[in-house]
Write a protein that holds these residues in place. Structure first.
Motif, mmCIF file in Angstrom:
data_model
loop_
_atom_site.group_PDB
_atom_site.id
_atom_site.type_symbol
_atom_site.label_atom_id
_atom_site.label_comp_id
_atom_site.label_asym_id
_atom_site.label_seq_id
_atom_site.Cartn_x
_atom_site.Cartn_y
_atom_site.Cartn_z
ATOM 1 N N PRO A 21 -41.207 -17.348 9.511
ATOM 2 C CA PRO A 21 -42.204 -17.415 8.444
ATOM 3 C C PRO A 21 -41.833 -16.443 7.317
ATOM 4 C CG PRO A 21 -43.272 -17.247 10.590
ATOM 5 C CD PRO A 21 -41.798 -17.013 10.809
ATOM 6 N N ALA A 22 -42.111 -16.829 6.089
ATOM 7 C CA ALA A 22 -41.683 -16.044 4.929
ATOM 8 C C ALA A 22 -42.192 -14.607 4.962
ATOM 9 C CB ALA A 22 -42.128 -16.730 3.638
ATOM 10 N N ARG A 23 -43.435 -14.388 5.332
ATOM 11 C CA ARG A 23 -43.980 -13.030 5.318
ATOM 12 C C ARG A 23 -43.195 -12.110 6.258
ATOM 13 N NH1 ARG A 23 -50.118 -11.248 6.914
ATOM 14 N NH2 ARG A 23 -49.959 -9.078 6.239
ATOM 15 N N GLY A 48 -40.930 -24.116 -1.172
ATOM 16 C CA GLY A 48 -42.361 -23.978 -0.952
ATOM 17 C C GLY A 48 -42.756 -22.557 -0.592
ATOM 18 N N GLY A 49 -41.775 -21.724 -0.272
ATOM 19 C CA GLY A 49 -42.033 -20.329 0.042
ATOM 20 C C GLY A 49 -42.566 -20.083 1.436
ATOM 21 N N GLY A 50 -42.493 -21.072 2.320
ATOM 22 C CA GLY A 50 -43.061 -20.928 3.655
ATOM 23 C C GLY A 50 -42.146 -20.299 4.688
ATOM 24 N N GLY A 89 -33.770 -28.268 -1.724
ATOM 25 C CA GLY A 89 -35.121 -27.729 -1.636
ATOM 26 C C GLY A 89 -35.144 -26.282 -1.178
ATOM 27 N N SER A 90 -34.013 -25.598 -1.301
ATOM 28 C CA SER A 90 -33.949 -24.184 -0.922
ATOM 29 C C SER A 90 -33.207 -23.416 -2.003
ATOM 30 C CB SER A 90 -33.244 -24.020 0.425
ATOM 31 O OG SER A 90 -31.869 -24.335 0.304
ATOM 32 N N ASP A 91 -33.237 -22.101 -1.885
ATOM 33 C CA ASP A 91 -32.498 -21.241 -2.797
ATOM 34 C C ASP A 91 -32.129 -19.975 -2.050
ATOM 35 O OD1 ASP A 91 -31.246 -20.409 -5.094
ATOM 36 O OD2 ASP A 91 -33.056 -20.270 -6.296
#
Length: 126
Positions: A21-23, A48-50, A89-91
């Motif tokens: 998870p991103a956090r 999406g930053g997830g 869809g990523s970076d």
């Protein structure tokens, strides 16, 4: 385990990818960057930053058992560590040219554990 920078980072590199998870992943990146030396390899984030994906050495998936994360094999296909992200869809959060070839799985495991404890403590206060 030290993972030296590749002489040619634009080649196919055998690797696996740990997804978190991103956090938790962002906390782990901070922990790794504060550690000794260059402890963090390339890190992807989804648009999406997830989630975040840490590039780790091939074979890591066989023994990966960290709760809340997954480790995916590249099945010997390698991962093209180029300025363009390898997955649509990523970076890159930590681009290959600014990182070790891969993050040491034992170091990542410790950083993810510390990050989970920090998040739990922050969420349980107040």
């Amino acid at each position: 385990m030290e993972t030296p920078r590749s002489a040619d980072p634009w080649t196919q590199s055998p690797c696996d990818v740990v997804t978190v998870p991103a956090r938790q992943g962002l906390e782990a990146v901070d922990i790794l960057r504060r550690g000794p030396g260059d402890a963090v390899g390339p890190v992807l984030h989804d648009d999406g930053g997830g989630t975040l994906g840490f590039v780790v050495p091939a074979g890591t998936a066989a023994a990966w058992d960290v709760p809340g994360s997954t480790c995916t094999e590249t099945d010997g296909r390698g991962l093209r560590l180029a300025p363009e992200p390898p997955v649509e869809g990523s970076d890159w959060l930590v681009p290959p040219e600014e990182a070790d070839l891969a993050t040491d799985p034992a170091v990542l495991r410790r950083a993810l554990g510390e990050a989970a404890r920090m998040i739990e403590a922050a969420d349980s206060c107040c």
